[in-house]
Design an enzyme around this catalytic site. Structure first.
Site: not given
Length: 469
Positions: A12, A38, A112-113, A246, A252, A293, A355-356, A392, A445, A448
């Site tokens: 978000c 978002g 956001n989160g 993050c 991305y 991206s 690609d990312d 995540c 972080c 993932c």
């Protein structure tokens, strides 16, 4: 960007203004700059010093905030939100900002989160008599604030924030104050700026550029920033020193023209591409990136490898956000709607496709097929991040563990599935080096990728992410 059709979706975005006569209009422009974070819903709450007024709905910023609706939003302070549903799902009631009214005053919040202890807190609050208006985890904070025994508002908010676990960048608006809070690990980006005498807050600095605001600083992990007629007051509700922004913000999610924690996103991605070229030298004729991206990383790879960068893939920008569609088959069809291979660029060529990330693998397979159908003799896929092996829990939809192709398959197995002639992922060390971190992952972080999360993950949250259904 193809995250919407490969299972990796944005979280978000939040934006706030204090002390400007055009607060709602500035928030509109700020949210438009954050639209990539978002697309399911958006809202603005504005304060005129006496009351709070809200306009929100399901859709894009330009769809919800028509001229007539904007006329309803008068005041000098505003907060806004663009939403991609993670915890709690979609629906109008979950569109933020959330607005709560009581005899002692109104309160609006934008978040956001994702809170990893939301379910346990909700259970505790409901047993004490709380009735939740939404299924969003974001609402928990409002109930904790109202139930706090402190008399001072800032103490109420700090006490409530101290009970939350997970990732959160919160904007909290009352009739006469704007409060800004960031979780103790700083997992989500959040910055402070100014426009003349007004203050602005945004998830990304690109929103400042759109309205002509000047960046001041990042909000600190564990900080509660209070903005009112007295100016700025910084307080702490946590003194944790384990900062963990993050890494996917750089890989991305953020716009390339944003600066996150002093690092330009485009530069970081370009560095990832350069390091990837050193880690994975490939004999090929042309380098192309998957829009949008991956373009920065593709340019970096091409520069370092000395191979021409070309637009081998074209994105159709007028197709709707396909990840909103409910079925996987519709998401897969969206690949062909969104992307076209340029035959004149790739025909008869050995192509390096940058690609990312790879999440399910479905989209990568289809893009490889697109390039080969357009005449590419070889397609070498290089990914500017390590394999995503774990979910995540902090506000990014990386699906369940079973749906993450790298969680139980080797690189060679993934290569065979997507049909590439070769497949290489950027190493964790290479990604960290691109972000200026020369040793370990301190300050970031990488959950993932590594499964090493900066917070405790509660059992009910683990059950959801590690099992289908």
């Amino acid at each position: 960007m193809l995250a919407e059709i490969k299972g990796l979706n944005e979280e978000c975005g939040v934006f706030g203004v204090w002390g400007h006569k055009d607060a709602a209009q500035l928030t509109y422009y700020g949210l438009h700059a954050l639209q990539h974070r978002g697309q399911e819903g958006t809202g603005i709450v504005v304060s005129d010093g006496k009351s709070l007024t809200c306009v929100k709905g399901e859709g894009l910023v330009t769809e919800i905030f028509t001229a007539d609706r904007m006329e309803e939003l008068t005041g000098t302070t505003a907060i806004g939100h663009v939403r991609y549903a993670t915890a709690g799902g979609g629906g109008y009631e979950n569109v933020q900002p959330l607005l709560f009214r009581s005899q002692s005053g109104s309160l609006a919040l934008a978040h956001n989160g994702n809170l990893v202890n939301a379910n346990s807190l909700k259970h505790q609050l409901e047993t004490q008599g709380s009735i939740f208006q939404t299924s969003s985890d974001s609402e928990v904070l409002a109930h904790l604030i109202r139930r706090s025994g402190f008399s001072n508002m800032s103490d109420k908010v700090k006490n409530a924030l101290s009970m939350l676990k997970g990732a959160y960048a919160y904007l909290i608006l009352t009739e006469n104050e704007l409060m800004v809070a960031l979780d103790p690990h700083g997992l989500r980006p959040l910055s402070l700026g100014c426009l003349g005498d007004a203050y602005v807050v945004a998830s990304e600095t690109c929103a400042f550029d759109v309205i002509g605001a000047e960046y001041i600083r990042d909000i600190l992990p564990g900080e509660l920033l209070i903005i009112n007629e007295k100016g700025l007051t910084s307080e702490r509700f946590s003194h944790s020193s384990t900062k963990a922004i993050c890494t996917m913000e750089y890989v991305y999610f953020s716009r390339p023209d944003s600066n996150i924690q002093g690092i330009n996103v485009h530069t970081a991605r370009k560095n990832m591409g350069k390091i990837l070229a050193l880690e994975a030298p490939i004999d090929a004729d042309v380098v192309t990136g998957v829009p949008d991206s991956s373009i920065s990383a593709a340019i970096g790879y091409a520069e370092e490898a000395g191979i021409p960068y070309e637009m081998g893939l074209i994105k159709n920008k007028y197709v709707g956000r396909t990840f909103i569609q409910p079925s996987q088959s519709l998401r897969e069809q969206g690949v062909k709607m969104k992307l076209s291979a340029v035959r004149g660029v790739v025909e008869g060529k050995r192509v390096i496709m940058v690609d990312d990330s790879i999440v399910r693998g479905t989209t990568s397979k289809r893009i490889v097929n697109l390039l080969k159908e357009a005449g590419a003799t070889e397609v070498h896929v290089v990914i500017s991040s390590p394999p995503i092996k774990n979910p995540c829990f902090y506000g990014i939809d990386t699906s369940t563990k079973e749906e993450l192709i790298a969680s139980d398959k080797s690189v060679e197995e993934i290569r065979q599935i997507i049909g590439a002639d070769s497949l290489t992922f950027l190493s964790l060390e290479g990604m960290m080096k691109a972000l200026g971190q020369t040793e370990g992952t301190q300050g970031f972080c990488t959950g993932c990728f590594t499964g090493d999360y900066p917070t405790e993950i509660y059992s009910d949250t683990l059950q959801y992410y590690y099992q289908k259904g």
